[in-house]
Design an enzyme around this catalytic site. Sequence first.
Site, PDB file in Angstrom:
ATOM      1  N   LYS A   1      34.006  48.973  51.377  1.00  0.00           N
ATOM      2  CA  LYS A   1      33.199  47.770  51.564  1.00  0.00           C
ATOM      3  C   LYS A   1      31.859  48.053  52.251  1.00  0.00           C
ATOM      4  O   LYS A   1      30.931  47.260  52.150  1.00  0.00           O
ATOM      5  CB  LYS A   1      33.985  46.722  52.328  1.00  0.00           C
ATOM      6  CG  LYS A   1      35.158  46.225  51.486  1.00  0.00           C
ATOM      7  CD  LYS A   1      35.889  45.077  52.088  1.00  0.00           C
ATOM      8  CE  LYS A   1      37.006  44.626  51.162  1.00  0.00           C
ATOM      9  NZ  LYS A   1      38.157  45.565  51.182  1.00  0.00           N
TER      10      LYS A   1
HETATM   11  C1  PLP Z   1      39.010  45.524  50.168  1.00  0.00           C
HETATM   12  C2  PLP Z   1      39.773  46.752  49.826  1.00  0.00           C
HETATM   13  C3  PLP Z   1      40.409  46.914  48.579  1.00  0.00           C
HETATM   14  C4  PLP Z   1      40.404  45.847  47.521  1.00  0.00           C
HETATM   15  O1  PLP Z   1      39.136  45.512  47.053  1.00  0.00           O
HETATM   16  P1  PLP Z   1      38.918  44.390  45.946  1.00  0.00           P
HETATM   17  O2  PLP Z   1      37.722  43.617  46.360  1.00  0.00           O
HETATM   18  O3  PLP Z   1      40.150  43.591  45.961  1.00  0.00           O
HETATM   19  O4  PLP Z   1      38.715  45.074  44.670  1.00  0.00           O
HETATM   20  C5  PLP Z   1      41.058  48.112  48.310  1.00  0.00           C
HETATM   21  N1  PLP Z   1      41.122  49.081  49.238  1.00  0.00           N
HETATM   22  C6  PLP Z   1      40.549  48.966  50.458  1.00  0.00           C
HETATM   23  C7  PLP Z   1      40.695  50.076  51.428  1.00  0.00           C
HETATM   24  C8  PLP Z   1      39.854  47.807  50.798  1.00  0.00           C
HETATM   25  O5  PLP Z   1      39.285  47.695  52.010  1.00  0.00           O
END
Ligand code: PLP
Length: 453
Positions: free
Chosen positions: A110
């Site tokens: 993110k």
């Molecule tokens: C947020 C997150 C995801 C999932 O992301 P999506 O927006 O649902 O595609 C997967 N792995 C980690 C480590 C995350 O922080």
Amino acid sequence: MRFISTRGQSPALGFSDAVATGLAPDGGLFLPETLPSFANDLKRFEKLSYPELCFEFLKVFATDIPQETLRAIIAKSYTTFSHPDIAPLKQLSEKLHVLELFHGPTLAFKDFALQLLGNLYEYQCRTRGETINVLGATSGDTGSAAIHGLLGKPGTAIFILYPDGRTSPLQERQMACTGAANVFALAIDGTFDDAQNALKDVFGDQDFRKQFRLSAVNSINLARVLAQCVYYLSAFLRLPAAQREEAEFVVPTGNFGNVLAGWMLQKMGVPIRGFRVATNQNDILYRLFTTGEYAVSDVRASLAPSMDIQVASNFERFLYFNVGRDGAKVREVMQTFKTTGRYTFANFDKDSFDASRCTDAEIPGIIKDVYRKYGYIADPHTACGFKDIKTDRPSVILSTASPAKFPETIIKAIGTEPTHPSLEVLKAKPLVKHKIVADPATIKAFIREHAVR
Ligand SMILES: *Cc1c(COP(=O)(O)O)cnc(C)c1O
């Protein structure tokens, strides 16, 4: 370029306004009015560094930001990453690659979007002479990534609600040990849903919202999707030439946020063969892509907690393209889904998608197996991507978090504790959290006292 709402009832906005608005006023999500094509740019893109590639991509969308400013915003956003390639592509075997997306400040993917979003917010505050107060609820990764996007930025403050005692200790430290005066980690007595509900009430108070120029942290901001397209593009260009158009991108996902970006890039003329949606035991997306039925069920806490979701908040963007870009049809589907908790698709574009589901019982075994075969440590989210891996064609597994964020599961699987220098630093810092009751009046009072004016 202008951006329209998936629900077709909000006026089109420029990039900066769409980013600042987040959710469109009609409840829809922003998308580019038309998708550009990069098919003829790929050769030229091959030689670019990650930030330069990001600039070449984003400048097509962010046409209301002067180019040199945009270039500087992007450059700054990726200096906080600890790997020179920003998103390194590691080859585990002839046809198996891992795209590591965890070299940003909070060690999860993110950061790619939220480092950029933080700098875009700062730029807007500066040019418009305004301040912004960002408010969000988190069960872990999103909150810490948002905090690190705004850390110490003038003109901004950020308030993140999280369920006290229910995030991992390291996630809490990433939120509550920053030492920054504009960051407020609010530990609520209750669950993530309690936090989320209180937040909705606070945002529902239009006067309050306007008075403090409140902005939401969430997974649906337009800038997130666009920033995420870039690492797919970068990985595509870095694959061995013979594998590029054969490779399947395997994406651990819950909200459909990550994989949506890859799919949109494919629609922009980058010949990616396809995607695998890799869910954990909360498998709404797996069921969708295997049966055509999109149906809510209960969330069960898993070893890959950032994928523990009930409905995929970014799915609406995919839906929009699948109903012929018809806002009225999107409204109808979303309404049916809201009232009945399900929607069955008669026909939709499944050609580019595969799906897999990984239960909690399988995760430690996969981590162990991957470690034994390749000497590689996968975090529990990434492990879901290693489920059912095909050996006859190239695959790129997106690694969404550093294993060091999930020491308990890794120790259980392979017997050693993964560490990361930035987490060691955090362990030594004082933790400053504000315990608060999850009711709207209390939260508003806290914001009133601490907001940037
Ligand atoms: C947020 C997150 C995801 C999932 O992301 P999506 O927006 O649902 O595609 C997967 N792995 C980690 C480590 C995350 O922080």
